[in-house]
Design a protein around this motif. Structure first.
Motif, short mmCIF file in Angstrom:
data_model
loop_
_atom_site.label_atom_id
_atom_site.label_comp_id
_atom_site.label_asym_id
_atom_site.label_seq_id
_atom_site.Cartn_x
_atom_site.Cartn_y
_atom_site.Cartn_z
N ASN A 30 0.95 -1.42 -0.04
CA ASN A 30 0.04 0.23 -0.02
C ASN A 30 0.96 1.20 0.16
OD1 ASN A 30 0.72 -0.94 2.70
ND2 ASN A 30 -0.34 0.96 3.52
N ASP A 31 0.22 2.26 -0.24
CA ASP A 31 1.02 3.80 -0.33
C ASP A 31 0.96 4.32 0.78
OD1 ASP A 31 1.06 2.96 -3.25
OD2 ASP A 31 -0.51 4.32 -3.66
N PHE A 32 1.96 5.11 1.12
CA PHE A 32 2.01 6.35 2.13
C PHE A 32 2.12 7.58 1.82
CE2 PHE A 32 3.30 2.30 4.11
CZ PHE A 32 2.75 2.33 5.63
N HIS A 33 1.88 8.66 2.66
CA HIS A 33 1.77 9.92 2.09
C HIS A 33 2.75 10.53 3.40
CE1 HIS A 33 0.24 13.37 -0.08
NE2 HIS A 33 0.51 14.11 1.05
N VAL A 34 3.86 11.21 3.05
CA VAL A 34 4.74 11.67 4.11
C VAL A 34 4.25 13.37 4.32
CG1 VAL A 34 7.08 12.53 4.58
CG2 VAL A 34 6.87 10.27 3.35
N GLU A 35 3.98 13.38 5.46
CA GLU A 35 3.29 14.74 5.79
C GLU A 35 4.64 15.95 6.15
OE1 GLU A 35 0.45 15.78 5.61
OE2 GLU A 35 -0.55 13.78 5.25
N PHE A 36 5.42 15.65 7.16
CA PHE A 36 6.42 16.65 7.43
C PHE A 36 7.30 15.96 8.40
CE2 PHE A 36 2.94 16.83 10.70
CZ PHE A 36 3.84 16.57 11.84
N VAL A 37 8.56 16.77 8.76
CA VAL A 37 9.52 16.19 9.27
C VAL A 37 10.07 17.34 10.29
CG1 VAL A 37 12.24 15.87 9.43
CG2 VAL A 37 10.69 15.09 7.46
N VAL A 38 10.26 16.93 11.62
CA VAL A 38 10.53 17.77 12.68
C VAL A 38 12.03 17.17 13.44
CG1 VAL A 38 8.32 18.30 13.26
CG2 VAL A 38 9.19 16.54 14.42
N GLY A 39 12.45 18.38 14.08
CA GLY A 39 13.83 17.88 14.62
C GLY A 39 14.06 18.81 15.95
N THR A 52 -3.06 5.10 3.64
CA THR A 52 -4.10 5.19 2.73
C THR A 52 -5.19 5.07 3.45
OG1 THR A 52 -4.21 2.75 2.16
CG2 THR A 52 -3.09 4.24 0.64
N ASP A 53 -5.28 4.61 4.76
CA ASP A 53 -6.77 4.35 5.61
C ASP A 53 -6.59 5.32 6.75
OD1 ASP A 53 -4.46 3.28 6.97
OD2 ASP A 53 -5.78 1.54 7.66
N SER A 54 -5.76 6.52 6.35
CA SER A 54 -5.38 7.68 7.20
C SER A 54 -5.00 7.32 8.63
CB SER A 54 -6.90 8.58 7.50
OG SER A 54 -7.43 8.90 6.15
N GLU A 55 -4.11 6.39 8.86
CA GLU A 55 -3.49 5.98 10.04
C GLU A 55 -2.30 6.84 10.11
OE1 GLU A 55 -2.27 2.21 12.90
OE2 GLU A 55 -3.08 1.88 10.85
N THR A 56 -1.92 7.36 11.22
CA THR A 56 -0.70 8.16 11.24
C THR A 56 0.46 7.55 11.78
OG1 THR A 56 -1.95 10.20 11.47
CG2 THR A 56 0.29 10.59 12.10
#
Length: 258
Positions: free
Chosen positions: A86-95, A153-157
């Motif tokens: 399945n696909d994923f969607h990279v949102e953001f990166v923090v540090g 894809t099922d909106s799980e973070t």
């Protein structure tokens, strides 16, 4: 007397056992009331820490030995590989920087970066994340944490920690990483090679000119000017006899005797 000590020891042991049992009961009751599942250790703030079959990596191309000058921008290259179907969607990166002894104690939060990049199945992407340690921060060791947030894809973070290690934040005046040292060595080597080449070229030309000068001196002979090359009109009469060949001496006339 011994019997009294024996009875006191039994009473003390009974009190300790009862106290431990009460503590266990209170802990169990607290866990049941809070509804926390002790086996679910991969959840943080309602999100899973990492998705299965997702690989992440992180390198600092300009600071390979994890030494960061305070006030300088640091570039991190984060690899994200999706080995799922399945696909994923990279949102953001923090540090952020933390205390090296207590990672829950935050020293500096870096600005997060939003990506919103889709990662297809069996696909790998590279994320560029830049951060800058505060120029007034105390030069010493800190804990550096970089994290990637992404959705399925099922909106799980999910949350993957791509870097969590100790780094050295240095004084900018004395900061010198391995890449800079290597670059300086290359520049000095090239300058030395160029100087040596110029010196050898000048030396060869000097030797060649000296050899040519010696050959021309030895092969050239001074020749006396011929009579054809002399302009006799500009030579005084008294000096003409030195440049001309003497003619056949005329016969001396003898005056007749009287």
């Amino acid at each position: 007397m011994k019997l009294i000590f024996f009875i006191l020891g039994l009473l003390l042991l009974t009190v300790v056992i009862a106290s431990d049992a009460e503590t266990d009961d209170v802990a169990d009751a607290t866990a049941e009331d809070s509804g926390v599942d002790e086996e679910d250790d991969d959840m943080i703030d309602g999100m899973r820490t990492a998705a299965e079959r997702v690989s992440t990596s992180c390198i600092f191309p300009s600071h390979l030995i994890n030494k960061f000058p305070a006030g300088d921008e640091v570039e991190a290259l984060i690899g994200f590989e999706n080995n799922n179907d399945n696909d994923f969607h990279v949102e953001f990166v923090v540090g952020y920087l933390t205390s090296p002894s207590d990672r829950s104690y935050f020293i500096q939060n870096f600005t997060g970066k939003l990506y919103n990049l889709p990662v297809r199945a069996e696909e790998e992407i590279c994320l560029v994340y830049r951060f800058k340690p505060d120029p007034n921060i105390e030069p010493r060791d800190y804990g550096l944490v970089l994290q990637v947030f992404y959705n399925s894809t099922d909106s799980e973070t999910f949350l993957s920690t791509v870097f969590n290690s100790t780094v050295d934040v240095m004084d900018p005046a004395t900061a010198l990483d391995a890449k800079s040292v290597f670059l300086y060595c290359i520049i000095l080597g090239l300058l030395a090679l160029a100087g040596f080449g110029i010196f050898r070229s000048i030396q060869r030309r000097t030797r060649k000119s000296r050899r040519n000068a010696g050959k021309s001196t030895s092969s050239t002979t001074e020749e006396a000017p011929s009579n054809k090359d002399i302009d006799w009109d500009y030579i005084s009469t008294s000096h003409k006899s030195f440049g001309r060949k003497p003619a056949s001496s005329p016969q001396r006339r003898t005056s007749p005797r009287r």
